[in-house]
Structures are given as structure tokens and as C-alpha cells.
Design a protein around this motif. Structure first.
Motif, PDB file in Angstrom:
ATOM      1  N   ARG A   1     -30.412  -2.211  45.765  1.00 48.09           N
ATOM      2  CA  ARG A   1     -29.765  -3.489  45.500  1.00 48.09           C
ATOM      3  C   ARG A   1     -30.410  -4.059  44.244  1.00 48.09           C
ATOM      4  NH1 ARG A   1     -31.923  -4.248  50.225  1.00 48.09           N
ATOM      5  NH2 ARG A   1     -32.922  -6.172  49.551  1.00 48.09           N
ATOM      6  N   TYR A   2     -29.640  -4.802  43.438  1.00 54.75           N
ATOM      7  CA  TYR A   2     -30.213  -5.383  42.230  1.00 54.75           C
ATOM      8  C   TYR A   2     -29.781  -6.833  42.061  1.00 54.75           C
ATOM      9  CZ  TYR A   2     -25.794  -5.291  39.669  1.00 54.75           C
ATOM     10  OH  TYR A   2     -24.507  -5.527  39.260  1.00 54.75           O
ATOM     11  N   THR A   3     -30.593  -7.576  41.300  1.00 57.10           N
ATOM     12  CA  THR A   3     -30.220  -8.884  40.765  1.00 57.10           C
ATOM     13  C   THR A   3     -30.519  -8.834  39.278  1.00 57.10           C
ATOM     14  OG1 THR A   3     -32.403  -9.785  41.293  1.00 57.10           O
ATOM     15  CG2 THR A   3     -30.652 -10.171  42.894  1.00 57.10           C
TER      16      THR A   3
ATOM     17  N   THR B   1     -30.639 -10.960  35.461  1.00 59.36           N
ATOM     18  CA  THR B   1     -30.676 -12.213  34.709  1.00 59.36           C
ATOM     19  C   THR B   1     -30.695 -11.864  33.228  1.00 59.36           C
ATOM     20  OG1 THR B   1     -33.101 -12.265  34.802  1.00 59.36           O
ATOM     21  CG2 THR B   1     -31.931 -13.517  36.483  1.00 59.36           C
TER      22      THR B   1
ATOM     23  N   ARG C   1     -33.920  -6.664  38.595  1.00 62.92           N
ATOM     24  CA  ARG C   1     -34.876  -6.430  39.672  1.00 62.92           C
ATOM     25  C   ARG C   1     -34.182  -5.602  40.740  1.00 62.92           C
ATOM     26  NH1 ARG C   1     -39.209  -8.976  38.269  1.00 62.92           N
ATOM     27  NH2 ARG C   1     -39.065 -10.794  36.938  1.00 62.92           N
TER      28      ARG C   1
ATOM     29  N   SER D   1     -24.161 -10.540  38.527  1.00 64.40           N
ATOM     30  CA  SER D   1     -25.538 -11.003  38.729  1.00 64.40           C
ATOM     31  C   SER D   1     -26.228 -10.313  39.901  1.00 64.40           C
ATOM     32  CB  SER D   1     -25.569 -12.516  38.926  1.00 64.40           C
ATOM     33  OG  SER D   1     -24.804 -12.864  40.064  1.00 64.40           O
ATOM     34  N   ALA D   2     -25.478  -9.670  40.791  1.00 68.32           N
ATOM     35  CA  ALA D   2     -26.069  -8.935  41.911  1.00 68.32           C
ATOM     36  C   ALA D   2     -25.120  -7.821  42.329  1.00 68.32           C
ATOM     37  CB  ALA D   2     -26.341  -9.871  43.087  1.00 68.32           C
TER      38      ALA D   2
END
Length: 194
Positions: free
Chosen positions: A136-138, A140, A69, A147-148
């Protein structure tokens, strides 16, 4: 005369409400696929995919192995990493702006081009710069990423549907991928396999 004008205004108002209702219902209706099956409703469904879900894009089925995301200012989008057991890296990007945009990407690990030029030649096609940014990203699921973090990108287009993308997560080098803009009818969300 005033009663006639009042009736005419009321009739126009009722007609306008009917038109709005018809348009809203038509946009919510699932799109028909060429094989006669109903496709998933285009809004929301692709945004909510998660690792373990399955999708059919055109005539091929993929498992979602990870979801990334991304957020840049007020804009956000999702990328789903796809696995078809071929070893080729694919992803589906989903942007839900004024119109839903779905792009199916295939990695080009051997590409020697780098971003920044106004036009780039790759695979016999000329791509023109479209946008550049940092998000910015996260993440999963099964990725080789923290993870970020942050991601830089350069996007190019060719013709109406062809895309070229350069992405760099954190401090890593550029990942190159070619993409095809999809019609929502090209995508079917399937239940996960047991």
C-alpha cells in the motif's frame, strides 16, 4: 578468594558496559565523506526527506519533488522522487531495516523487458530475481499518482550493488528502473533553496 572473584566479575561487567557505549557512539557518529565534509547521520535523515528538500548524491544535486511511503505487512520503506532538471526520472529508495539501505534509481522508459523470469538481461548485465510483492502507498508532492493506492513490484539484483526494479501503481503498466546501492557517505542532505 570470593572477594577476588567478585572484583573480577565487576571489572568484566564495567568493561562490557564501556564496549557497548563505544560501539553505540561510533554507530551514531556521522560518516566522513571523501571530500572531508561530514555526511548527514545515516539513520532517520533520508527517511524524513520531504518535497522541497535537496540532496546531493555523489557529485550531483537533486530536489525532492515527491515522497511515496510504502507498507507491506510489517515492512515499510520510502521512495523520494528526484528532479535535476535533466528530464530523466530518478528516485531514492530508503529501507530502514536491520541496516539502512539506500538505492539510487534511474528510469528506463524504453526498456522492453517484463518481470517474472528468474533472470533478466538489460544493458549488457544479467539480473537475478530477488523479491516480489505488493504494498500500500501514500504519495505527497508532484506525482502522477493518486494520493493513495497499491503498488506491485518485482526486484532483481546483479553483483553486489546493481539493482533492477519493476513497479506498477494501481492498474498501470510496469515502470522499469535500474538502481545502484549507495553508501550512506554518498548522500548529503542540503537545506532547501530559498
Amino acid at each position: 578468594m570470593d572477594a577476588l572473584v567478585t572484583c573480577l566479575v565487576a571489572a568484566v561487567a564495567v568493561l562490557a558496559v564501556v564496549v557497548v557505549v563505544v560501539v553505540v557512539r561510533a554507530r551514531r557518529r556521522p560518516t566522513a565523506r571523501p571530500d572531508g565534509q561530514q555526511a548527514e547521520p545515516p539513520r532517520g535523515g533520508p527517511l524524513r526527506l520531504a518535497p522541497g528538500d535537496r540532496v546531493r548524491i555523489r557529485e550531483r544535486e537533486y530536489a525532492v519533488s515527491a515522497t511515496i511511503r510504502l507498507v507491506e505487512g510489517d515492512w515499510s520503506w520510502v521512495q523520494h522522487l528526484l528532479d535535476d532538471d535533466s528530464g530523466t526520472r530518478h528516485r531514492l529508495s530508503v529501507e530502514d531495516g536491520p541496516e539502512l539501505e539506500l538505492v539510487f534509481w534511474t528510469a528506463e522508459p524504453g526498456a522492453t523487458v517484463t518481470p517474472g523470469a528468474p533472470t533478466i538481461e538489460l544493458g549488457g548485465r544479467r539480473y537475478t530475481w530477488a523479491e516480489t510483492g505488493q504494498a500500500r502507498y501514500t504519495a505527497t508532492g508532484e506525482t502522477d499518482l493518486p494520493s493513495a493506492g497499491t503498488m506491485r513490484y518485482h526486484d532483481y539484483q546483479s553483483g553486489g550493488a546493481a539493482r533492477l526494479s519493476f513497479e506498477a501503481y494501481g492498474e498501470e503498466g510496469w515502470r522499469v528502473a535500474r538502481g545502484d546501492l549507495l553508501d550512506p557517505a554518498d548522500l548529503t542532505i542540503r537545506p532547501p533553496r530559498a
